[in-house]
Design a protein around this motif. Structure first.
Motif, PDB file in Angstrom:
ATOM      1  N   UNK A  14      19.444  74.512 -17.608  1.00 16.61           N
ATOM      2  CA  UNK A  14      17.995  74.630 -17.770  1.00 16.61           C
ATOM      3  C   UNK A  14      17.561  74.026 -19.107  1.00 16.61           C
ATOM      4  N   UNK A  15      18.322  74.332 -20.146  1.00 15.76           N
ATOM      5  CA  UNK A  15      17.985  73.829 -21.477  1.00 15.76           C
ATOM      6  C   UNK A  15      18.124  72.311 -21.536  1.00 15.76           C
ATOM      7  N   UNK A  16      19.173  71.768 -20.934  1.00 16.96           N
ATOM      8  CA  UNK A  16      19.368  70.314 -20.936  1.00 16.96           C
ATOM      9  C   UNK A  16      18.234  69.619 -20.176  1.00 16.96           C
ATOM     10  N   UNK A  17      17.854  70.179 -19.039  1.00 20.06           N
ATOM     11  CA  UNK A  17      16.745  69.613 -18.262  1.00 20.06           C
ATOM     12  C   UNK A  17      15.457  69.627 -19.083  1.00 20.06           C
ATOM     13  N   UNK A  18      15.140  70.782 -19.656  1.00 24.16           N
ATOM     14  CA  UNK A  18      13.900  70.907 -20.432  1.00 24.16           C
ATOM     15  C   UNK A  18      13.918  69.980 -21.639  1.00 24.16           C
ATOM     16  N   UNK A  19      15.040  69.867 -22.307  1.00 20.73           N
ATOM     17  CA  UNK A  19      15.143  68.980 -23.473  1.00 20.73           C
ATOM     18  C   UNK A  19      14.930  67.525 -23.067  1.00 20.73           C
ATOM     19  N   UNK A  20      15.479  67.143 -21.930  1.00 18.91           N
ATOM     20  CA  UNK A  20      15.302  65.770 -21.443  1.00 18.91           C
ATOM     21  C   UNK A  20      13.844  65.508 -21.098  1.00 18.91           C
ATOM     22  N   UNK A  21      13.228  66.436 -20.389  1.00 13.84           N
ATOM     23  CA  UNK A  21      11.813  66.270 -20.006  1.00 13.84           C
ATOM     24  C   UNK A  21      10.889  66.239 -21.217  1.00 13.84           C
ATOM     25  N   UNK A  22      11.213  67.050 -22.229  1.00 15.02           N
ATOM     26  CA  UNK A  22      10.342  67.179 -23.395  1.00 15.02           C
ATOM     27  C   UNK A  22      10.739  66.254 -24.543  1.00 15.02           C
ATOM     28  N   UNK A  23      11.833  65.513 -24.354  1.00 17.63           N
ATOM     29  CA  UNK A  23      12.339  64.596 -25.389  1.00 17.63           C
ATOM     30  C   UNK A  23      12.588  65.305 -26.711  1.00 17.63           C
TER      31      UNK A  23
END
Length: 112
Positions: A14-23
């Motif tokens: 979840x954190x990796x996905x959110x970090x990728x989406x939010x740069x």
């Protein structure tokens, strides 16, 4: 499934996905934490939902979209998880709560 076990299984993704989406790693951690806080507060209802994984993923997306200030195309999630984050098809389908997510975008680096 106990909330702590669910969080332990999926928090990293979840954190990796959110970090990728939010740069941003920091914003990604914040969005994932906020999603898990919301899920924890309503865990009995999440457990009663028709698909725990899909309900939880929708919560994460809401927090990411709130941080971005705009909606995201849901159709891109499987490709992002498989292509940019390198997750396998089964795990992508599990995270999204969608067996159809196993049929991925061309960016999936794994053979079909």
């Amino acid at each position: 499934m106990a909330f702590a076990a669910f969080r332990a299984l999926y928090e990293r993704h979840y954190t990796a996905y959110a970090a990728e989406r939010l740069s941003s790693s920091a914003l990604g951690r914040c969005a994932a934490r906020a999603a898990f806080a919301e899920l924890s507060g309503g865990w009995p209802a999440v457990l009663r939902s028709s698909c725990l994984a899909a309900t939880a993923w929708a919560c994460l997306r809401r927090h990411v979209e709130a941080e971005l200030g705009r909606p995201l195309p849901a159709a891109d999630d499987a490709a992002l998880l498989a292509g940019r984050l390198g997750l396998g098809r089964a795990l992508v389908a599990e995270l999204l709560g969608d067996a159809e997510a196993g049929i991925l975008h061309e960016t999936d680096p794994r053979p079909r």
